[in-house]
Write a protein that holds these residues in place. Sequence first.
Motif, PDB file in Angstrom:
ATOM      1  N   ILE A 100      60.641 -29.746 -15.795  1.00  0.00           N
ATOM      2  CA  ILE A 100      60.285 -30.016 -17.183  1.00  0.00           C
ATOM      3  C   ILE A 100      59.014 -29.229 -17.513  1.00  0.00           C
ATOM      4  CG2 ILE A 100      58.909 -32.059 -16.568  1.00  0.00           C
ATOM      5  CD1 ILE A 100      59.847 -33.335 -19.201  1.00  0.00           C
ATOM      6  N   VAL A 101      58.878 -28.812 -18.758  1.00  0.00           N
ATOM      7  CA  VAL A 101      57.703 -28.046 -19.192  1.00  0.00           C
ATOM      8  C   VAL A 101      56.716 -28.988 -19.884  1.00  0.00           C
ATOM      9  CG1 VAL A 101      56.852 -26.151 -20.609  1.00  0.00           C
ATOM     10  CG2 VAL A 101      59.084 -25.968 -19.480  1.00  0.00           C
ATOM     11  N   PRO A 102      55.502 -29.135 -19.351  1.00  0.00           N
ATOM     12  CA  PRO A 102      54.504 -30.024 -19.972  1.00  0.00           C
ATOM     13  C   PRO A 102      53.998 -29.468 -21.302  1.00  0.00           C
ATOM     14  CG  PRO A 102      53.965 -29.548 -17.666  1.00  0.00           C
ATOM     15  CD  PRO A 102      55.019 -28.572 -18.085  1.00  0.00           C
ATOM     16  N   GLU A 103      53.435 -30.361 -22.106  1.00  0.00           N
ATOM     17  CA  GLU A 103      52.768 -29.983 -23.347  1.00  0.00           C
ATOM     18  C   GLU A 103      51.336 -30.518 -23.301  1.00  0.00           C
ATOM     19  OE1 GLU A 103      55.028 -31.566 -26.551  1.00  0.00           O
ATOM     20  OE2 GLU A 103      56.785 -30.277 -26.180  1.00  0.00           O
ATOM     21  N   PHE A 104      50.449 -29.916 -24.090  1.00  0.00           N
ATOM     22  CA  PHE A 104      49.042 -30.305 -24.041  1.00  0.00           C
ATOM     23  C   PHE A 104      48.593 -30.871 -25.387  1.00  0.00           C
ATOM     24  CE2 PHE A 104      49.684 -26.824 -21.042  1.00  0.00           C
ATOM     25  CZ  PHE A 104      49.229 -27.422 -19.872  1.00  0.00           C
ATOM     26  N   THR A 105      48.051 -32.094 -25.331  1.00  0.00           N
ATOM     27  CA  THR A 105      47.454 -32.703 -26.519  1.00  0.00           C
ATOM     28  C   THR A 105      46.138 -33.353 -26.125  1.00  0.00           C
ATOM     29  OG1 THR A 105      48.469 -34.902 -26.296  1.00  0.00           O
ATOM     30  CG2 THR A 105      49.760 -33.203 -27.447  1.00  0.00           C
ATOM     31  N   LEU A 106      45.173 -33.334 -27.023  1.00  0.00           N
ATOM     32  CA  LEU A 106      43.879 -33.950 -26.754  1.00  0.00           C
ATOM     33  C   LEU A 106      44.019 -35.457 -26.582  1.00  0.00           C
ATOM     34  CD1 LEU A 106      40.814 -33.654 -26.495  1.00  0.00           C
ATOM     35  CD2 LEU A 106      40.652 -33.885 -28.988  1.00  0.00           C
ATOM     36  N   GLN A 107      44.898 -36.075 -27.382  1.00  0.00           N
ATOM     37  CA  GLN A 107      45.101 -37.521 -27.299  1.00  0.00           C
ATOM     38  C   GLN A 107      45.556 -37.933 -25.904  1.00  0.00           C
ATOM     39  OE1 GLN A 107      48.349 -38.998 -29.651  1.00  0.00           O
ATOM     40  NE2 GLN A 107      47.911 -41.158 -29.202  1.00  0.00           N
ATOM     41  N   ALA A 108      46.540 -37.211 -25.354  1.00  0.00           N
ATOM     42  CA  ALA A 108      47.060 -37.553 -24.027  1.00  0.00           C
ATOM     43  C   ALA A 108      46.002 -37.338 -22.946  1.00  0.00           C
ATOM     44  CB  ALA A 108      48.302 -36.726 -23.723  1.00  0.00           C
ATOM     45  N   PHE A 109      45.208 -36.263 -23.085  1.00  0.00           N
ATOM     46  CA  PHE A 109      44.182 -35.993 -22.087  1.00  0.00           C
ATOM     47  C   PHE A 109      43.122 -37.097 -22.079  1.00  0.00           C
ATOM     48  CE2 PHE A 109      40.004 -34.132 -21.016  1.00  0.00           C
ATOM     49  CZ  PHE A 109      40.254 -33.849 -19.685  1.00  0.00           C
ATOM     50  N   LEU A 110      42.672 -37.519 -23.268  1.00  0.00           N
ATOM     51  CA  LEU A 110      41.631 -38.553 -23.336  1.00  0.00           C
ATOM     52  C   LEU A 110      42.168 -39.915 -22.910  1.00  0.00           C
ATOM     53  CD1 LEU A 110      39.825 -37.573 -26.678  1.00  0.00           C
ATOM     54  CD2 LEU A 110      39.091 -37.119 -24.335  1.00  0.00           C
ATOM     55  N   ALA A 111      43.417 -40.205 -23.278  1.00  0.00           N
ATOM     56  CA  ALA A 111      43.988 -41.521 -22.973  1.00  0.00           C
ATOM     57  C   ALA A 111      44.439 -41.640 -21.536  1.00  0.00           C
ATOM     58  CB  ALA A 111      45.168 -41.804 -23.908  1.00  0.00           C
ATOM     59  N   TYR A 112      44.840 -40.515 -20.925  1.00  0.00           N
ATOM     60  CA  TYR A 112      45.444 -40.594 -19.600  1.00  0.00           C
ATOM     61  C   TYR A 112      44.935 -39.543 -18.611  1.00  0.00           C
ATOM     62  CZ  TYR A 112      48.976 -39.684 -16.046  1.00  0.00           C
ATOM     63  OH  TYR A 112      49.607 -39.431 -14.851  1.00  0.00           O
ATOM     64  N   GLY A 113      44.798 -38.292 -19.053  1.00  0.00           N
ATOM     65  CA  GLY A 113      44.420 -37.221 -18.128  1.00  0.00           C
ATOM     66  C   GLY A 113      43.049 -37.398 -17.523  1.00  0.00           C
ATOM     67  N   LEU A 114      42.054 -37.682 -18.362  1.00  0.00           N
ATOM     68  CA  LEU A 114      40.692 -37.860 -17.860  1.00  0.00           C
ATOM     69  C   LEU A 114      40.568 -39.080 -16.953  1.00  0.00           C
ATOM     70  CD1 LEU A 114      37.818 -36.816 -17.822  1.00  0.00           C
ATOM     71  CD2 LEU A 114      37.363 -38.102 -19.925  1.00  0.00           C
ATOM     72  N   PRO A 115      41.109 -40.266 -17.355  1.00  0.00           N
ATOM     73  CA  PRO A 115      41.074 -41.404 -16.420  1.00  0.00           C
ATOM     74  C   PRO A 115      41.789 -41.107 -15.098  1.00  0.00           C
ATOM     75  CG  PRO A 115      41.596 -42.167 -18.631  1.00  0.00           C
ATOM     76  CD  PRO A 115      41.624 -40.662 -18.675  1.00  0.00           C
ATOM     77  N   LEU A 116      42.910 -40.358 -15.160  1.00  0.00           N
ATOM     78  CA  LEU A 116      43.618 -40.029 -13.921  1.00  0.00           C
ATOM     79  C   LEU A 116      42.759 -39.155 -13.017  1.00  0.00           C
ATOM     80  CD1 LEU A 116      46.175 -40.060 -12.185  1.00  0.00           C
ATOM     81  CD2 LEU A 116      46.962 -38.041 -13.452  1.00  0.00           C
ATOM     82  N   ALA A 117      42.068 -38.170 -13.595  1.00  0.00           N
ATOM     83  CA  ALA A 117      41.187 -37.306 -12.797  1.00  0.00           C
ATOM     84  C   ALA A 117      40.085 -38.125 -12.134  1.00  0.00           C
ATOM     85  CB  ALA A 117      40.579 -36.219 -13.685  1.00  0.00           C
ATOM     86  N   LEU A 118      39.513 -39.066 -12.868  1.00  0.00           N
ATOM     87  CA  LEU A 118      38.465 -39.926 -12.303  1.00  0.00           C
ATOM     88  C   LEU A 118      39.019 -40.787 -11.174  1.00  0.00           C
ATOM     89  CD1 LEU A 118      36.677 -41.055 -15.598  1.00  0.00           C
ATOM     90  CD2 LEU A 118      35.829 -39.424 -13.894  1.00  0.00           C
ATOM     91  N   ILE A 119      40.240 -41.265 -11.336  1.00  0.00           N
ATOM     92  CA  ILE A 119      40.870 -42.077 -10.296  1.00  0.00           C
ATOM     93  C   ILE A 119      41.111 -41.245  -9.037  1.00  0.00           C
ATOM     94  CG2 ILE A 119      43.037 -43.231  -9.671  1.00  0.00           C
ATOM     95  CD1 ILE A 119      43.131 -44.283 -12.564  1.00  0.00           C
ATOM     96  N   LEU A 120      41.627 -40.028  -9.205  1.00  0.00           N
ATOM     97  CA  LEU A 120      41.935 -39.179  -8.051  1.00  0.00           C
ATOM     98  C   LEU A 120      40.675 -38.796  -7.283  1.00  0.00           C
ATOM     99  CD1 LEU A 120      44.638 -36.806  -9.612  1.00  0.00           C
ATOM    100  CD2 LEU A 120      45.003 -38.753  -8.100  1.00  0.00           C
ATOM    101  N   VAL A 121      39.623 -38.395  -8.022  1.00  0.00           N
ATOM    102  CA  VAL A 121      38.397 -37.916  -7.383  1.00  0.00           C
ATOM    103  C   VAL A 121      37.501 -39.068  -6.941  1.00  0.00           C
ATOM    104  CG1 VAL A 121      36.276 -36.570  -7.726  1.00  0.00           C
ATOM    105  CG2 VAL A 121      38.459 -35.726  -8.630  1.00  0.00           C
ATOM    106  N   GLY A 122      37.374 -40.062  -7.812  1.00  0.00           N
ATOM    107  CA  GLY A 122      36.405 -41.126  -7.564  1.00  0.00           C
ATOM    108  C   GLY A 122      36.938 -42.340  -6.854  1.00  0.00           C
TER     109      GLY A 122
END
Length: 419
Positions: free
Chosen positions: A216-238
């Motif tokens: 599947i080809v992903p799409e990029f939206t600011l809403q998705a990044f703030l709601a899910y992408g950033l928290p996921l990055a914090l979870i993975l790293v932190g």
Amino acid sequence: MTHIEKGVGFRTAPRDFLRDLNIDNLSAGLVAGIFGLSAGIIHISAGTAAGLDAHFLLIWVVSYLLINGLFGLFVPAYYRLPLPMANSIPGALLFAAVIPLVGLEAALGATLLAGALSLVAGLAGVMGIVMKLIPMPIVMGMVAGILLKFGLNMVAPLESAMLPAAIMILAFFISARLLRRVPPLIVAMLAGIAYMAYSGVDFSGVAFSVTFPEFIVPEFTLQAFLAYGLPLALILVGMETPAGVGLVKGMGYKAVPANAITAVGGIGTMISAFFNLHSTCIAAPATGICASPEAGDHDKRWVAAVITGAVFMLGAPFYGFMVSLIQAMPGYFIAIIAGLALVRVITSAMQVTFSGKHEMGGIFAFLIATSGLQILGIGASFWALVLGVFVSLLFETRDFEFGTARLVTGKASLSKKAG
């Protein structure tokens, strides 16, 4: 220049695997693999509750097993350490919840960005700083809180299924005492299977099926990044890396490649975004099983992690069949096996948590992780670390290494000036 830690390498890995393979690490790897297969039920349950399509749920779990199983072969083989790979369960719950809000493609685009952030964090070598900011007693308090439910789930069947639960638990401890050459987990599994055969468990509903991941080809939206992408990055790293590294160190391994684990998880997460999967990271519960004393000799436990990866890959295409098989089994079977595999890990985690430093932060991390609370849609594991560190900073400031380092540096500079 990267900060990725060097490992033993792949050149002699096949030969070393055969040399180090034994019944202890084989049984631990099988148990961790079976546990990982059963963890897919969490994804299916979360996705069903969010109203996601049944076909998507199946390819989601198939991708989880196949992609992370592949990384789970190479990472422990390269480092000769018990480092099984899986995906983030808190991340899975967030992923399922955000898809109806932003759409699947946008959620996967946010996954891709989270993986890129994790990769950058690993390459930049920031995990040493992260691990200092999140001290080991607090990490292990969180780990103990997460794993405690597996211990509770192990003893809970004594109320509703006393006879099979007692048979399996007693088989484990009696064999540990009397049958030194036979892994007690294997004996407990055989005892449970024998009881199921005797009691006539109905496997008529088990259906065979084969499923493969879908591109599947992903799409990029600011809403998705703030709601899910950033928290996921914090979870993975932190959260995910500190938890996995903490477990391995708690089992006596001194040099654990935190930067490499984070970077590889980032690469895996970026690949996952193209196959309906939300993350790749070190698998904390499976790490506990593969790194535990039940996995045998200290320097051979890496084999258990490789076996876990192999179980994931072999089981992935047949996961529809595996789900129906797991659902046909009594709930006590996997709960007891997982609990028995993790008992000594829970004990070690509790010992580190209350080892003298960061006790207040550790107990708060333990209680929060145990509670299962959610704040802003993010699970208890993440908040256990955040609030545990916050409490320790308030009440146990002198326990932090960076505080001590600054104090020593300050004293040294004053001495030079005085001289």
